[in-house]
Design an enzyme around this catalytic site. Sequence first.
Site, PDB file in Angstrom:
ATOM      1  N   ASP A  31       0.977  -1.047  -0.094  1.00 15.97           N
ATOM      2  CA  ASP A  31       0.185   0.046   0.134  1.00 15.97           C
ATOM      3  C   ASP A  31       1.058   1.388  -0.026  1.00 15.97           C
ATOM      4  OD1 ASP A  31      -2.212  -1.672   0.133  1.00 15.97           O
ATOM      5  OD2 ASP A  31      -2.783  -1.057   2.077  1.00 15.97           O
ATOM      6  N   PHE A  32       1.869   1.210   0.758  1.00 14.90           N
ATOM      7  CA  PHE A  32       2.758   2.285   0.717  1.00 14.90           C
ATOM      8  C   PHE A  32       3.381   2.645  -0.429  1.00 14.90           C
ATOM      9  CE2 PHE A  32       7.123   3.939   1.733  1.00 14.90           C
ATOM     10  CZ  PHE A  32       6.948   5.053   2.152  1.00 14.90           C
ATOM     11  N   ASP A  35       1.022   4.162  -2.644  1.00 16.18           N
ATOM     12  CA  ASP A  35       0.372   5.574  -2.272  1.00 16.18           C
ATOM     13  C   ASP A  35       1.680   6.519  -2.816  1.00 16.18           C
ATOM     14  OD1 ASP A  35      -1.798   4.959  -1.295  1.00 16.18           O
ATOM     15  OD2 ASP A  35      -1.128   4.844   0.907  1.00 16.18           O
ATOM     16  N   SER A  80     -38.556   2.412 -13.420  1.00 17.46           N
ATOM     17  CA  SER A  80     -38.570   1.771 -12.294  1.00 17.46           C
ATOM     18  C   SER A  80     -39.244   0.531 -12.731  1.00 17.46           C
ATOM     19  CB  SER A  80     -39.291   2.362 -11.181  1.00 17.46           C
ATOM     20  OG  SER A  80     -40.593   2.887 -11.296  1.00 17.46           O
ATOM     21  N   LEU A  81     -39.219  -0.590 -11.923  1.00 16.43           N
ATOM     22  CA  LEU A  81     -39.959  -1.842 -12.066  1.00 16.43           C
ATOM     23  C   LEU A  81     -40.831  -2.199 -11.367  1.00 16.43           C
ATOM     24  CD1 LEU A  81     -36.335  -3.883 -11.557  1.00 16.43           C
ATOM     25  CD2 LEU A  81     -37.670  -3.481 -13.866  1.00 16.43           C
ATOM     26  N   GLU A 111     -31.572 -11.775 -11.704  1.00 15.95           N
ATOM     27  CA  GLU A 111     -30.437 -11.123 -11.108  1.00 15.95           C
ATOM     28  C   GLU A 111     -30.968 -10.872  -9.557  1.00 15.95           C
ATOM     29  OE1 GLU A 111     -29.651  -7.495 -13.342  1.00 15.95           O
ATOM     30  OE2 GLU A 111     -29.124  -8.600 -14.947  1.00 15.95           O
ATOM     31  N   LYS A 113     -31.734  -8.136  -6.687  1.00 19.14           N
ATOM     32  CA  LYS A 113     -32.093  -6.642  -6.612  1.00 19.14           C
ATOM     33  C   LYS A 113     -31.387  -6.104  -5.283  1.00 19.14           C
ATOM     34  CE  LYS A 113     -36.054  -3.762  -7.075  1.00 19.14           C
ATOM     35  NZ  LYS A 113     -35.859  -2.774  -6.135  1.00 19.14           N
ATOM     36  N   ASP A 115     -30.069  -3.101  -2.927  1.00 14.06           N
ATOM     37  CA  ASP A 115     -30.751  -2.070  -2.284  1.00 14.06           C
ATOM     38  C   ASP A 115     -29.810  -0.998  -1.991  1.00 14.06           C
ATOM     39  OD1 ASP A 115     -32.694  -0.710  -1.081  1.00 14.06           O
ATOM     40  OD2 ASP A 115     -32.581  -1.489   0.891  1.00 14.06           O
ATOM     41  N   ARG A 134     -30.157   8.716 -10.360  1.00  9.07           N
ATOM     42  CA  ARG A 134     -31.617   8.552 -11.123  1.00  9.07           C
ATOM     43  C   ARG A 134     -32.468   9.808 -11.057  1.00  9.07           C
ATOM     44  NH1 ARG A 134     -36.580   6.864  -9.765  1.00  9.07           N
ATOM     45  NH2 ARG A 134     -37.686   5.854 -11.591  1.00  9.07           N
ATOM     46  N   GLU A 171     -26.191  -0.271  -9.615  1.00 13.05           N
ATOM     47  CA  GLU A 171     -26.371   0.304  -8.314  1.00 13.05           C
ATOM     48  C   GLU A 171     -25.322   0.614  -7.557  1.00 13.05           C
ATOM     49  OE1 GLU A 171     -29.760  -0.032  -8.357  1.00 13.05           O
ATOM     50  OE2 GLU A 171     -30.435   0.014  -6.362  1.00 13.05           O
ATOM     51  N   TYR A 223     -25.508  -3.293 -14.041  1.00 10.91           N
ATOM     52  CA  TYR A 223     -26.326  -4.320 -14.489  1.00 10.91           C
ATOM     53  C   TYR A 223     -27.027  -4.135 -15.662  1.00 10.91           C
ATOM     54  CZ  TYR A 223     -29.485  -1.496 -11.668  1.00 10.91           C
ATOM     55  OH  TYR A 223     -29.960  -0.270 -10.924  1.00 10.91           O
ATOM     56  N   LYS A 310     -40.189  -9.374  -4.413  1.00 12.57           N
ATOM     57  CA  LYS A 310     -39.576  -8.689  -3.341  1.00 12.57           C
ATOM     58  C   LYS A 310     -39.586  -9.850  -2.238  1.00 12.57           C
ATOM     59  CE  LYS A 310     -39.323  -4.111  -3.755  1.00 12.57           C
ATOM     60  NZ  LYS A 310     -38.981  -3.049  -2.992  1.00 12.57           N
ATOM     61  N   CYS A 418     -29.865   8.876  36.051  1.00 10.65           N
ATOM     62  CA  CYS A 418     -28.912   8.049  35.029  1.00 10.65           C
ATOM     63  C   CYS A 418     -28.282   7.048  35.617  1.00 10.65           C
ATOM     64  CB  CYS A 418     -27.743   9.106  34.694  1.00 10.65           C
ATOM     65  SG  CYS A 418     -26.516   8.365  33.817  1.00 10.65           S
ATOM     66  N   CYS A 421     -24.485   7.637  36.504  1.00 16.58           N
ATOM     67  CA  CYS A 421     -23.963   8.525  37.362  1.00 16.58           C
ATOM     68  C   CYS A 421     -25.016   8.891  38.202  1.00 16.58           C
ATOM     69  CB  CYS A 421     -23.312   9.750  36.680  1.00 16.58           C
ATOM     70  SG  CYS A 421     -24.591  10.884  35.962  1.00 16.58           S
ATOM     71  N   CYS A 436     -29.109  12.851  30.284  1.00 15.21           N
ATOM     72  CA  CYS A 436     -28.284  12.980  31.422  1.00 15.21           C
ATOM     73  C   CYS A 436     -27.666  14.324  31.566  1.00 15.21           C
ATOM     74  CB  CYS A 436     -27.248  11.842  31.809  1.00 15.21           C
ATOM     75  SG  CYS A 436     -26.279  12.238  33.265  1.00 15.21           S
ATOM     76  N   CYS A 442     -20.365  12.501  34.231  1.00 17.95           N
ATOM     77  CA  CYS A 442     -20.816  11.173  33.858  1.00 17.95           C
ATOM     78  C   CYS A 442     -19.797  10.672  32.963  1.00 17.95           C
ATOM     79  CB  CYS A 442     -22.217  11.514  33.202  1.00 17.95           C
ATOM     80  SG  CYS A 442     -22.959  10.032  32.714  1.00 17.95           S
TER      81      CYS A 442
HETATM   82  S1  IVH Z   1     -32.523  -3.048 -13.860  1.00 19.03           S
HETATM   83  C1  IVH Z   1     -36.187  -0.547 -16.004  1.00 19.03           C
HETATM   84  N1  IVH Z   1     -31.263  -4.532 -12.175  1.00 19.03           N
HETATM   85  O1  IVH Z   1     -34.293  -1.283  -8.747  1.00 19.03           O
HETATM   86  C2  IVH Z   1     -35.589  -0.838 -14.878  1.00 19.03           C
HETATM   87  N2  IVH Z   1     -32.543  -2.558 -11.318  1.00 19.03           N
HETATM   88  O2  IVH Z   1     -37.150  -0.389  -9.187  1.00 19.03           O
HETATM   89  C3  IVH Z   1     -34.087  -1.136 -15.052  1.00 19.03           C
HETATM   90  N3  IVH Z   1     -32.151  -2.586  -9.029  1.00 19.03           N
HETATM   91  O3  IVH Z   1     -33.967   1.935 -10.179  1.00 19.03           O
HETATM   92  C4  IVH Z   1     -33.619  -1.611 -13.626  1.00 19.03           C
HETATM   93  N4  IVH Z   1     -30.803  -4.201  -8.593  1.00 19.03           N
HETATM   94  O4  IVH Z   1     -32.193   0.945  -8.774  1.00 19.03           O
HETATM   95  C5  IVH Z   1     -32.181  -3.565 -12.361  1.00 19.03           C
HETATM   96  N5  IVH Z   1     -30.252  -6.056 -10.951  1.00 19.03           N
HETATM   97  C6  IVH Z   1     -30.763  -5.134 -11.079  1.00 19.03           C
HETATM   98  C7  IVH Z   1     -31.340  -4.168  -9.906  1.00 19.03           C
HETATM   99  C8  IVH Z   1     -31.917  -3.015 -10.283  1.00 19.03           C
HETATM  100  C9  IVH Z   1     -31.407  -3.183  -8.042  1.00 19.03           C
HETATM  101  C10 IVH Z   1     -32.977  -1.166  -8.586  1.00 19.03           C
HETATM  102  C11 IVH Z   1     -32.725   0.107  -9.583  1.00 19.03           C
HETATM  103  C12 IVH Z   1     -33.837   0.454 -10.134  1.00 19.03           C
HETATM  104  C13 IVH Z   1     -34.880  -0.105  -9.479  1.00 19.03           C
HETATM  105  C14 IVH Z   1     -35.903  -0.484  -9.920  1.00 19.03           C
END
Ligand code: IVH
Length: 696
Positions: A31-32, A35, A80-81, A111, A113, A115, A134, A171, A223, A310, A418, A421, A436, A442
């Site tokens: 690492d050194f 850097d 969105s989905l 795939e 999903k 978060d 987004r 993501e 993705y 989900k 408390c 204390c 407190c 304390c």
């Molecule tokens: S594909 C047309 N693939 O889920 C939508 N989305 O509700 C294309 N997300 O805003 C998205 N994992 O932030 C896709 N493997 C994945 C995902 C993914 C998480 C999120 C993404 C999107 C939201 C859709």
Amino acid sequence: MTPEQQILDLIQKINYYNDRYYQDSVSEISDFEFDQLLNQLKALESQYPEFRQSDSPTQRVGGTVTKSFNTVYHRYPMLSLDNTYNEQELRNFDDRVRKGLNGEAYEYICELKFDGISLSFTYENGVLVRGVTRGDGTRGDEITNNIKTIRTLPLRVKAAGLPELFEVRGEGFMPISSFQKLNEEMETLGENLYANPRNAASGSFKLQDSAETARRALDCYIYSFITDNEVFKSHEESLLELKSRGFNVSPGWRKVQTIDEVIAYIHAWEEKRMTLPLATDGIVIKVNSFEQQRELGFTAKSPRWAISFKYKAENKPAVLRSVNFQVGRIGTITPVANLCAESERMLPYNQVRGVHLSGTYVKRATLHNANELIRLGIRIGDTVFVEKSGEIIPKITGVDITQRENFLTVPIDFPVNCPECGSPLQRNEGEVAFFCPNDSHCPPQLKGRIEHFIHRKAMNIESLGEGKVETLFDINLVRTPADLYDLKYESLLGLEKNILNEETGKIKKISFREKTVENILNGIALSKTVPFKNVLFALGIRFVGATVAEKLAVYFKSIDALRTASYDQLVAVPEIGGRIAQSIVSYFSVPENQLLVERLQRAGLQMESDEKPVVLESNVLEGKTFVISGVFENFDRDDLKDKIEANGGRILSGVSGKLNYLLAGANMGPAKLEKARKLGVTILAEEEFLAMIRNK
Ligand code: IVH
């Protein structure tokens, strides 16, 4: 070698070691050494800014400060989905796909999903030029400097075989381990904690200071791949190709032929997903062929060729064994539930493993505050329901009243004093938390104050981290920050302590050997040069965070002026409200605090500042970006920078397509001038610039 060659050579070397590390998990150099290469490059770049490359690896460590992000339109909207929650809904989706494709054969890609937050990256001729959030799906914030700190995101890829312009999406996330560390740090600083890794990621991607974003070690799983003209036939092909070009393609994806296989995939990942470094809340199913995706098309909000499933948040019964009332670093009292599985009801608590939930055993859950106890209506001995919110933080969601045997349960009494204390607890009007008030005696508050004091953003005495301050506090060697400056080599050498981590049950041995003691004393000595604004922040005055401390330092210029300031003088400072002013006045009225400040002053800490305030003269340059290069007649570069900022403009680090003006002085590098001309950037002479701000 010319400086330009040196820069290119260093970039090549650093990129090579980076790829080895992030793609092959091999460290060829320490690492050194790494850097050092990076520092050499940074030095050359600041000496010869005209040779700075837009894909330079120095951007990984950040350093640019963005006052406000530009809003940009997405070339392709970010949709969105639709969600499904059970098998039947998934089968209905499959029926719609089959009908939509008139009986053609089709495949799915499954795939996970993730978060986190959805991000879009644009590449031109293989170079990463833009990163955007987004936002509302149509337009988002341009956060290019911050996304460049994602180490797994290539700044440049081999362009051959790819279109001139393409976009990848993925993501962005903060790994759970980094999230936990960040929240611990926020707690030390007395700042608000992030509720979950997703909020932490979202906040961190939008920080103004990209160096801070870099420190937070964000990551991204890619993705999707989007262009105007079709390059790949299927989603599968695009994922494989992205992977081979060095993108961090989302792990775990799989091609399947039937909806039954989709369902099997869902079951297979239900538990396994807990081993990933981030939270996943479901899976995404996409029709594989791009042609078929086009046939199916979109509704107004989402594609007809994809859907998400989900997972239900796992919810389990647990027994509430007891409640601890923890005293936080700023005195806040938090009730914490001690839990066990129903089968462990009769076990002594130190043999309890807890309830198995989303991949880990849970035996503690925060109950937040007194109101939450009333809301839940729980009693000790009750069977309660536990869930992990955002799959990370355990939460009690309710009580199973059918299990309650009144004579076996006892009400929870919120303490009046408390637990550490004994001081009578207080609650401010309009606030939910009890605290407190004994902040000068304390023990957890004293210890917290010292931990805050040494923090990187305060006095930056990192050599005292990792349990060392705790040790010195517990053996009574350091009870206030001022005691640090009286520490002697002989009194530290040879100290030892075992610290028990209650969550993991692991014991950590802290020992003060020669080298450690030297580092500690050096760190303490060095802290005497830390600027006044940090010292002020380090004192840990309630509501005086880093930003407020800076404002106060600029305005009052010395601790003596600040500590004698009246409430009225304090509220007269821009952005200092009554709550902060009151807190400062109370702080300096406490004799222990006066003594502390005097001792720190005697120890030689910086108690004065000479920082100039940024006074906004106008906003004629608002939204405009500048690069300054060369030598000027009336100003030096720093003055020009101040002038631009004072009129609302922003300074960028290099010439790029998004630059508005290149402020060109004498003797500037021809390469930079040429590049600016090519990109159509307006080139300004000193006089023209002055005219711009004169016309305000
Ligand atoms: S594909 C047309 N693939 O889920 C939508 N989305 O509700 C294309 N997300 O805003 C998205 N994992 O932030 C896709 N493997 C994945 C995902 C993914 C998480 C999120 C993404 C999107 C939201 C859709």
